[in-house]
Motif scaffolding. Structure first.
Motif, short mmCIF file in Angstrom:
data_model
loop_
_atom_site.label_atom_id
_atom_site.label_comp_id
_atom_site.label_asym_id
_atom_site.label_seq_id
_atom_site.Cartn_x
_atom_site.Cartn_y
_atom_site.Cartn_z
N VAL A 29 12.67 -3.66 0.11
CA VAL A 29 13.59 -3.22 -1.28
C VAL A 29 12.80 -4.26 -1.71
O VAL A 29 12.77 -3.92 -3.16
N SER A 30 11.52 -5.25 -1.55
CA SER A 30 10.82 -6.14 -2.41
C SER A 30 9.71 -5.49 -3.21
O SER A 30 9.62 -4.87 -4.11
N TYR A 31 10.12 -4.20 -2.33
CA TYR A 31 9.09 -2.83 -3.05
C TYR A 31 9.47 -1.27 -3.41
O TYR A 31 8.80 -1.01 -3.91
N ILE A 32 10.74 -1.22 -4.45
CA ILE A 32 11.41 0.16 -4.56
C ILE A 32 11.98 -0.88 -6.22
O ILE A 32 12.62 -2.05 -6.24
N ASP A 33 11.10 -0.44 -7.15
CA ASP A 33 12.08 -0.55 -8.16
C ASP A 33 13.43 -0.38 -8.79
O ASP A 33 13.76 0.61 -7.64
N GLU A 34 14.16 -1.31 -9.68
CA GLU A 34 15.92 -1.02 -9.97
C GLU A 34 16.04 0.33 -10.10
O GLU A 34 16.56 1.15 -9.35
N THR B 85 0.86 -1.32 -0.33
CA THR B 85 -0.13 0.32 -0.05
C THR B 85 0.55 1.13 -0.23
O THR B 85 0.55 2.09 -0.78
N LEU B 86 1.90 1.27 1.02
CA LEU B 86 2.75 2.74 1.00
C LEU B 86 3.26 2.56 -0.54
O LEU B 86 3.74 3.80 -1.30
N GLN B 87 3.55 1.36 -1.17
CA GLN B 87 4.38 1.50 -3.26
C GLN B 87 2.94 2.13 -3.57
O GLN B 87 3.23 3.21 -4.60
#
Length: 827
Positions: A810-815, A741-743
């Protein structure tokens, strides 16, 4: 009533302070008192004051020139013909030895009156700034007509001889000439009808100030660099005739000294302190205040947690202030004597209303206890002289009335002494030897003694017109009476905070009430209540905490005391949540009073609001009765909306309350009690927080308003509140949902990766900060009832580098937006 600023009578150039050691009857130089300061917003004990505070810890008074002034007053004519010295556009500057502006033109706005130029220069720091810059010929020419009594010329000579390598015997002779001119006015002001006093009555005082008599000279800094000289001064304190001047000089030197002295270096310190009478010991506390308080860095960035952590790594051992605190505690009988001074009773004959009015009038000019000491000593010496000249009773009865000091001055003396003593005790209560100090001040019955002084001295009634010193604004907490109250509240705060001795604030009957509350609720009594020594608690009908609640509820809406009162009561509730403690305060209407201040009076002060939100959080946490009372008071949608607006207007101030509601809601939802279920369904506040969208909104904003580089003791609680929300989500296996949800909220706000990258950095800092072996993490456990192990585990899971983990940030931050490896110093 407009009274003159009396303090210049006791303020000579610090460069000349040294020679006063040889002139016991001379007027006193200024004391380096702490600057006035408004209440800080930082939570105790991480208190800090604004930059106007010379030491960053304690507000006091210094209304005239020198370090840390509040407002520099302007002075009117000092007698007939004193000011009209008008010259041409550049004539005044030329005669004063100050050249005109470039091109021969006078600067716009520059006054043509030479004395107006002098005052303008003192205020602006440009142009003519002291009488020493005016030519001697002009001073001589104008002296008789202006009725300056030769003071400008004397000050000019004093300035010339107040430098290193000067002939200080010359200073001595000059001071002997100046002293009678000022001392006569001092005693006249003390003994004559003060209501009829006008500024023109004290021309010498104003002339002395106008021509730079209160200026601080550079010699004091040179003296401060010589440790051998500073330590030698302490040996002079054994002589009663030079004690006051020596104490003042030492305090001034320590105020500008770059490095704090070590008390251990003072020769025979223990015997020196034991030789002091009570009056001398109280004044010595003024010096001790400088030596046991951590130096203020004077820069806001030094207050960040990053900077503090870096400083701690450099300084592995205890600071000089901490070493000095330990030294004091090793002096036999020191704490006992301070407790006796703090609790010494005021004469019972001074309790009339006419006396109180008389006392209030002194607030307009009093600056420090040393001034009072000087006047009282002069009065005593003259009284002794009169008694030796005549043994006849009628002769004694006819002693000059100008030496008879009013009783109100003696009481103000006591107030100021108590201020110094309470400050020292407060600092020691926050130090590394806190438990040792607690044990001693409990044994010496400090709390019961203060309780007995509460009504007559500490919180007596006073007129609104006498709340601040003459020349100050209404927001400046500078009067001794106001500062005594604030220091008293700070002492209660540091005494109660996370310590079982807090129950000494109650009397025996109130302790029995706590036991009855526990029995009725069928919960075990708190061990600290059971173990409290009843011989050390407050006596009388009410304990100190109850008295504080009573005055708190009567405090005017605009009062600056509200902040400190709320902090003091909140500290009583800190630590492991106690249902009995909460109910004790709820029964006395505290919750309704807080809600009235927040909602009905719509308090605008951020400082006061923060203290109310924090107190409300401690009062309501896990207490279903408190939430029921809340809903009964906030009984309309309009009231509830005002309450929410106050919370949302500054989340840094209200985040502790948000944490309390979140934790309480989680506990209530896991209980099967019918009463709890009823309150859950009816309470507006719990219903509001039960909405996932509301919790996510708070979480998003909490992470967004803080960054590693700006974390302080004040706002780091926002990081811990966000962690509490996520720990509770983890318990319910909803942590991936919250991160996802934050993403989504990041993308909605068009800032992809910004919030999560920031949160990742914050958690890395959290590990460095809270996993430090010297860091006490019990406060996190006590405030949340969540084990610190669970805190550490949750942070580790969130910081996992495994991009396949559903609980890793880190799983929710795009490269493309990944930015988590920078060092904090490079951000």
């Amino acid at each position: 009533m407009k009274l003159p600023h009396f303090l210049p009578l006791f303020k000579l150039p610090l460069g000349a302070s040294l020679v006063q050691l040889h002139i016991p009857s001379a007027v006193l130089p200024p004391s380096a008192h702490r600057a006035c300061a408004k209440p800080p917003r930082a939570t105790f004990p991480g208190l800090h004051f604004p930059a106007c505070s010379a030491r960053g810890l304690f507000p006091a008074w210094r209304p005239l020139t020198g370090r840390g002034r509040c407002i520099r007053p302007s002075y009117k004519a000092a007698g007939e013909g004193a000011l009209p010295v008008c010259l041409g556009p550049s004539g005044a500057a030329a005669m004063a030895g100050v050249g005109p502006a470039p091109g021969g033109r006078r600067r716009r706005g520059a006054p043509t009156n030479i004395l107006a130029q002098l005052r303008h220069g003192q205020l602006s720091g440009r142009g003519l700034t002291r009488g020493a810059q005016i030519t001697e010929a002009l001073l001589k020419e104008r002296d008789k007509q202006a009725k300056w009594n030769g003071i400008p010329l004397l000050l000019q000579k004093l300035y010339e001889h107040s430098h290193p390598n000067s002939d200080f015997s010359q200073c001595q002779s000059i001071l002997k000439e100046i002293s009678p001119l000022l001392s006569m006015e001092a005693m006249a002001f003390v003994t004559e009808d003060r209501k009829a006093a006008q500024e023109s009555t004290f021309p010498n005082t104003y002339t002395f100030d106008l021509f730079g008599g209160v200026d601080t000279e550079g010699v004091i800094r040179r003296l401060a660099e010589r440790n051998d000289f500073v330590l030698f001064l302490f040996t002079l304190m054994t002589n009663k005739k030079t004690f006051l001047q020596t104490a003042t000089l030492i305090e001034d030197i320590l105020g500008v000294k770059k490095e704090m002295i070590q008390l251990d270096d003072i020769p025979n310190l223990a015997s020196l302190v034991s030789s002091f009478d009570q009056q001398q010991l109280a004044n010595f506390c003024r010096i001790l205040a400088v030596t046991i308080s951590e130096l203020d860095t004077g820069s806001d960035d030094k207050h960040t947690l990053l900077a503090k952590n870096a400083q701690q790594k450099k300084n592995l051992g205890p600071s000089r202030a901490e070493v000095n605190q330990a030294t004091l505690l090793n002096i036999p009988g020191f704490i006992e004597r301070l407790c006796k001074l703090a609790t010494r009773k005021v004469s019972e004959t001074t309790g009339t209303s006419s006396f109180l009015q008389e006392l209030e009038e002194w607030y307009t000019w009093l600056d420090n206890a040393l001034v009072l000491d000087a006047l009282m000593r002069v009065a005593n010496e003259e009284a002794e002289q009169s008694s030796t000249e005549s043994s006849d009773e009628s002769g004694l009865a006819n002693t000059s009335t100008r030496t008879q000091l009013p009783q109100s001055m003696k009481i103000m003396h006591e107030i100021m002494y108590k201020l110094e003593v309470l400050y020292v005790l407060c600092v020691l209560l926050m130090g590394r030897q806190r438990n040792q100090v607690h044990k001693m001040i409990a044994e010496f019955k400090l709390i019961p003694g203060l309780n007995n002084l509460f009504d007559k001295l500490i919180w007596r009634k006073h007129s609104a017109s006498a709340l601040v010193l003459h020349g100050h604004n209404q927001n400046c907490d500078c009067s001794p009476d106001i500062t005594l109250k604030i220091q008293f509240l700070r002492l209660l705060q540091s005494f109660s905070d996370h310590h079982e001795n807090k129950y000494l604030l109650l009397n025996s009957q109130e302790l029995n009430e706590l036991s009855a509350i526990s029995h009725k609720a069928n919960i075990p009594e708190v061990d600290a209540v059971v173990n409290t020594d009843r011989s050390l608690v407050c006596d009388g009908k009410r304990g100190l905490l109850t008295r504080l609640l009573q005055v708190m509820k009567k405090e005017p809406a605009e009062s600056s005391f509200r902040f400190w009162q709320a902090r003091a009561v909140e500290s009583f509730l800190r630590g492991t949540t106690s249902y009995a403690d909460q109910m004790f305060l709820l029964k006395r209407g505290l919750l309704e009073h807080i809600l009235y201040c927040i909602v009905d009076s719509e308090c605008k002060s951020r400082d006061v609001l923060q203290s109310y939100f924090d107190l409300l959080g401690e009062l309501m946490k896990f207490n279903i009765d408190a939430f029921k009372r809340f809903n009964k008071y906030i009984n309309t949608d309009e009231k509830f909306q005002i309450f929410l607006n106050q919370i949302n207007s500054s989340l840094v101030d209200s985040n502790m309350l948000v944490r309390c509601i979140t934790l309480s809601l989680d506990r209530f939802e896991n209980q099967s009690d019918a009463k709890v279920a009823e309150v859950l369904s009816e309470c507006r506040l719990l219903t509001y927080m039960s909405q996932m969208s509301m919790r996510m909104s708070f979480l998003f904003r909490l992470i967004n308003i803080i960054h590693v580089q700006t974390l302080t003791q004040e706002n780091v609680s926002c990081l811990n509140t966000s962690l509490v929300i996520l720990m509770l989500a983890r318990r319910k296996e909803k942590l991936p949902f919250y991160l996802r949800t934050l993403q989504q909220m990041e993308y909605t706000e068009k800032y992809p990766g910004f919030i999560l990258n920031n949160f990742h950095s914050l958690l890395r800092f959290w590990q460095q900060h809270y996993l430090n072996k010297d860091k006490d993490s019990t406060c996190l456990e006590n405030s949340s009832c969540i084990s610190f192990t669970y805190w550490k585990e949750t942070v580790s899971i969130l910081l996992s580098p495994d991009r396949t983990s559903p609980c890793a940030i880190v799983s929710y931050i795009d490269e493309a937006y990944m930015d988590i490896d920078r060092d904090f110093s490079e951000e």
